[in-house]
Write a protein that holds these residues in place. Structure first.
Motif, PDB file in Angstrom:
ATOM      1  N   HIS A   1      51.258  28.364  26.946  1.00 50.96           N
ATOM      2  CA  HIS A   1      52.525  28.667  26.362  1.00 50.96           C
ATOM      3  C   HIS A   1      53.503  27.732  26.796  1.00 50.96           C
ATOM      4  O   HIS A   1      54.700  27.284  26.188  1.00 50.96           O
ATOM      5  CB  HIS A   1      53.058  30.012  27.298  1.00 50.96           C
TER       6      HIS A   1
ATOM      7  N   LYS B   1      53.814  34.369  29.681  1.00 48.66           N
ATOM      8  CA  LYS B   1      55.163  33.723  28.899  1.00 48.66           C
ATOM      9  C   LYS B   1      56.395  33.875  29.962  1.00 48.66           C
ATOM     10  O   LYS B   1      56.983  34.620  29.937  1.00 48.66           O
ATOM     11  CB  LYS B   1      55.493  34.345  27.662  1.00 48.66           C
ATOM     12  N   ILE B   2      56.644  32.574  30.663  1.00 57.02           N
ATOM     13  CA  ILE B   2      57.842  32.368  31.409  1.00 57.02           C
ATOM     14  C   ILE B   2      58.429  31.102  30.869  1.00 57.02           C
ATOM     15  O   ILE B   2      57.833  30.193  30.203  1.00 57.02           O
ATOM     16  CB  ILE B   2      57.398  32.385  32.822  1.00 57.02           C
ATOM     17  N   ASP B   3      59.922  31.230  30.884  1.00 58.13           N
ATOM     18  CA  ASP B   3      60.730  29.872  30.452  1.00 58.13           C
ATOM     19  C   ASP B   3      59.979  28.624  31.074  1.00 58.13           C
ATOM     20  O   ASP B   3      60.070  28.525  32.394  1.00 58.13           O
ATOM     21  CB  ASP B   3      62.092  29.837  30.731  1.00 58.13           C
ATOM     22  N   PRO B   4      59.598  27.474  30.287  1.00 59.13           N
ATOM     23  CA  PRO B   4      59.157  26.307  31.032  1.00 59.13           C
ATOM     24  C   PRO B   4      60.404  25.623  31.740  1.00 59.13           C
ATOM     25  O   PRO B   4      59.869  25.046  32.623  1.00 59.13           O
ATOM     26  CB  PRO B   4      58.929  25.406  29.767  1.00 59.13           C
ATOM     27  N   VAL B   5      61.664  25.970  31.559  1.00 54.82           N
ATOM     28  CA  VAL B   5      62.700  25.275  32.357  1.00 54.82           C
ATOM     29  C   VAL B   5      62.478  25.925  33.595  1.00 54.82           C
ATOM     30  O   VAL B   5      62.637  25.274  34.752  1.00 54.82           O
ATOM     31  CB  VAL B   5      63.981  25.622  31.852  1.00 54.82           C
ATOM     32  N   VAL B   6      62.058  27.242  33.813  1.00 56.99           N
ATOM     33  CA  VAL B   6      62.011  27.732  35.215  1.00 56.99           C
ATOM     34  C   VAL B   6      60.657  27.366  35.715  1.00 56.99           C
ATOM     35  O   VAL B   6      60.642  26.639  36.848  1.00 56.99           O
ATOM     36  CB  VAL B   6      61.820  29.420  35.099  1.00 56.99           C
TER      37      VAL B   6
ATOM     38  N   ASN C   1      56.231  25.039  24.304  1.00 56.53           N
ATOM     39  CA  ASN C   1      57.404  25.497  24.233  1.00 56.53           C
ATOM     40  C   ASN C   1      58.297  24.100  24.994  1.00 56.53           C
ATOM     41  O   ASN C   1      59.277  24.185  25.510  1.00 56.53           O
ATOM     42  CB  ASN C   1      57.792  26.457  24.778  1.00 56.53           C
TER      43      ASN C   1
END
Length: 348
Positions: free
Chosen positions: A22, A214-219, A26
């Protein structure tokens, strides 16, 4: 400026490889380098990542460490891999390290304090994945208060099981904990699952829910912790110098000939998993008449199958499944019996 590195850890089948796929899909073109540590004799996780069809996932960006658990082979495997990455031009923006599901993360974090690494790389954070359904079932966690009460009542009570201890070690070292596979538990079960996990989280550690990693890459790739400077806050059962013993676990590769119906293998694997208390199965099958490789991943009785990429001309169309389990469980990890159960009647 130091290159940030994220350590992705978590028990067998928690979804580490899904999370990395993921992230790769992204990051919007950011150059990444990956170090993948396997427990088993075929590089299933590396092959699954390479077979994901993502442009950012170049084969030269993925280094596989398959000579043993990364926490036990830091000097022999991890440090040379880091030197290889740091010698690249241009250098990556970020390094992602996926540990084996049986690894202790703290020894790996300690390795970043070595001068050869410290001057060039910092640990952005340790991301721990946990299988929410497995936690709910009590398979990899326990009630710490209840255990303390039992120990007080019975001083002869033995130490925690290897699975529980390993699960705790990973949580205790984490900077972000992801309760993955939220779709496999009910919304009403979430408070109970969080209650099992939170006692092992250090102050300030984030807890997120996710499906399919699926977690935000920014996080995930922007924690900015500098974990190598924060070792003292990460307690470990092995801080007294006691070795981490992998002899409690066993693995082998089950070679599977090309088959007509992968559903047959799924049915047989589920029977074998239940009979021999197998923890994890991962690998590939060759299916008659199909040009695509068939991926198989199982955690307990939950099994996933899908086609990922065409077989390459230089590859033998031969299936291979890594089977991982505990030694000493009821029935044991009986390789011969498992092989007979799964392969009976198939062409040799």
């Amino acid at each position: 400026m130091k290159i940030p590195a994220t350590i992705v850890t978590g028990f067998l089948g928690a979804g580490k490889t899904s999370l990395i796929r993921h992230l790769l899909a992204n990051v919007r073109g950011r150059p990444l380098a990956l170090i993948i540590n396997e427990f088993g004799d075929i590089g299933a996780d590396r092959e699954i990542i390479k077979g994901c069809g993502i442009a950012e996932c170049d084969e030269t960006d993925v280094i596989e460490l398959a000579n043993g658990c990364i926490c036990c082979t830091v000097a022999d495997d991890f440090l040379p891999a880091m030197r290889q990455i740091l010698a690249r031009e241009p250098k990556p923006d970020h390094i992602i390290i996926e540990t084996s599901g049986l690894a202790l993360p703290k020894p790996l974090v300690k390795a970043f304090a070595w001068p050869a690494v410290r001057n060039a790389v910092t640990v952005d954070g340790v991301v721990v994945l946990a299988d929410a359904a497995a936690v709910l079932a009590g398979r990899f966690a326990h009630d710490p208060a209840a255990l303390a009460d039992q120990r007080a009542a019975d001083p002869s009570l033995d130490h925690d099981s290897p699975l529980e201890e390993l699960f705790e070690e990973q949580l205790l070292c984490g900077d972000l904990v992801v309760l993955n596979k939220q779709d496999q538990v009910g919304a009403g079960d979430r408070p109970a699952i969080e209650a099992l996990v939170r006692p092992y989280l250090r102050p300030g550690v984030g807890l997120l829910w996710a499906e399919g990693g699926k977690i935000d890459p920014v996080v995930a790739l922007g924690l900015g912790i500098g974990a190598e400077d924060d070792l003292e806050s990460r307690p470990s059962h092995h801080d007294d110098g006691q070795d981490h013993d992998h002899d409690e676990f066993d693995s082998f590769v089950l070679q599977v000939p090309s088959i007509a119906d992968p559903a047959l293998i799924e049915t047989r694997l589920k029977v074998a998993i239940a009979r021999f208390d197998i923890l994890r199965v991962k690998g590939f099958l060759a299916v008659d008449g199909r040009p695509l490789r068939h991926v198989v991943q199982a955690v307990g009785q939950r099994l996933e199958r899908y086609y990922d990429r065409p077989w390459r001309p230089d590859e033998a169309r031969q299936g291979g499944l890594v089977v991982i389990g505990q030694r000493g469980t009821a029935g044991g990890l009986d390789r011969a019996s498992i092989a007979r159960m799964v392969l009976d009647g198939l062409p040799a």
